[in-house]
Design a protein around this motif. Structure first.
Motif, mmCIF file in Angstrom:
data_model
loop_
_atom_site.group_PDB
_atom_site.id
_atom_site.type_symbol
_atom_site.label_atom_id
_atom_site.label_comp_id
_atom_site.label_asym_id
_atom_site.label_seq_id
_atom_site.Cartn_x
_atom_site.Cartn_y
_atom_site.Cartn_z
ATOM 1 N N ASN A 43 -17.657 -8.659 -5.758
ATOM 2 C CA ASN A 43 -17.767 -7.235 -5.463
ATOM 3 C C ASN A 43 -17.353 -6.947 -4.021
ATOM 4 O O ASN A 43 -18.161 -7.048 -3.100
ATOM 5 N N ALA A 57 -19.219 1.137 -0.999
ATOM 6 C CA ALA A 57 -19.335 0.578 -2.348
ATOM 7 C C ALA A 57 -19.966 1.625 -3.272
ATOM 8 O O ALA A 57 -20.842 2.384 -2.847
ATOM 9 N N GLU A 60 -23.671 2.035 -8.008
ATOM 10 C CA GLU A 60 -24.025 1.190 -9.161
ATOM 11 C C GLU A 60 -23.483 -0.236 -9.051
ATOM 12 O O GLU A 60 -23.775 -1.073 -9.902
ATOM 13 N N SER A 61 -22.706 -0.527 -8.015
ATOM 14 C CA SER A 61 -22.152 -1.878 -7.899
ATOM 15 C C SER A 61 -23.276 -2.873 -7.592
ATOM 16 O O SER A 61 -24.149 -2.619 -6.775
ATOM 17 N N PHE A 64 -15.266 -4.075 -1.590
ATOM 18 C CA PHE A 64 -14.806 -2.682 -1.572
ATOM 19 C C PHE A 64 -14.360 -2.294 -0.172
ATOM 20 O O PHE A 64 -14.990 -2.644 0.815
ATOM 21 N N ARG A 67 -22.693 -7.752 -2.420
ATOM 22 C CA ARG A 67 -21.404 -7.067 -2.337
ATOM 23 C C ARG A 67 -20.944 -7.036 -0.890
ATOM 24 O O ARG A 67 -21.728 -7.222 0.030
ATOM 25 N N THR A 125 -18.435 -4.804 1.888
ATOM 26 C CA THR A 125 -17.625 -3.629 2.202
ATOM 27 C C THR A 125 -16.802 -3.938 3.452
ATOM 28 O O THR A 125 -17.209 -4.733 4.302
#
Length: 122
Positions: free
Chosen positions: A15, A21, A24-25, A17, A29, A31
């Motif tokens: 994940n 982000a 819902e991710s 981005f 994750r 960024t």
């Protein structure tokens, strides 16, 4: 450079981005935000004249501090990356690292942040 950097980081986590982000991710994750760009031909006439230097901030987000630090260490392995001839990204240099906790969402979300200098073609 944006696509290539995201592709490199995706070798460490799914994940990734640019910017914010989606809510819902899932966690963990990452960024990425573009901070600045400097054209090498403004400062040199050497062999890197056609390159640009961009500074980006990479944020690693996770639900536990341990998970954030473990993933950050994995991404930090890209420090010193040297791209092959013809690649868009020629070098990655990790410049700083810090950590904090976001408590504004009702649960603690841990973050490890990097500032990274990227030498790249346009």
């Amino acid at each position: 450079m944006e696509i290539e950097l995201r592709t490199l980081i995706k070798t460490k986590v799914d994940n990734v981005f640019w910017g914010v982000a989606p809510r819902e991710s899932p966690f963990p994750r990452v960024t990425i935000q573009h901070v600045s760009k400097l054209y090498q031909n403004d400062i040199t006439n050497g062999p890197f004249k056609q390159l640009q230097i961009s500074t980006v901030q990479i944020d690693v987000w996770a639900l536990t501090f341990e998970e954030a630090v473990t993933l950050a260490k994995s991404i930090e392995q890209l420090d010193g990356y040297v791209g092959a001839s013809g690649e868009v990204i020629t070098n990655l240099i990790f410049q700083s690292k810090r950590a904090d906790v976001d408590k504004t969402t009702g649960q603690d979300i841990h973050r490890v942040m990097f500032e990274v200098a990227i030498y790249h073609a346009e």
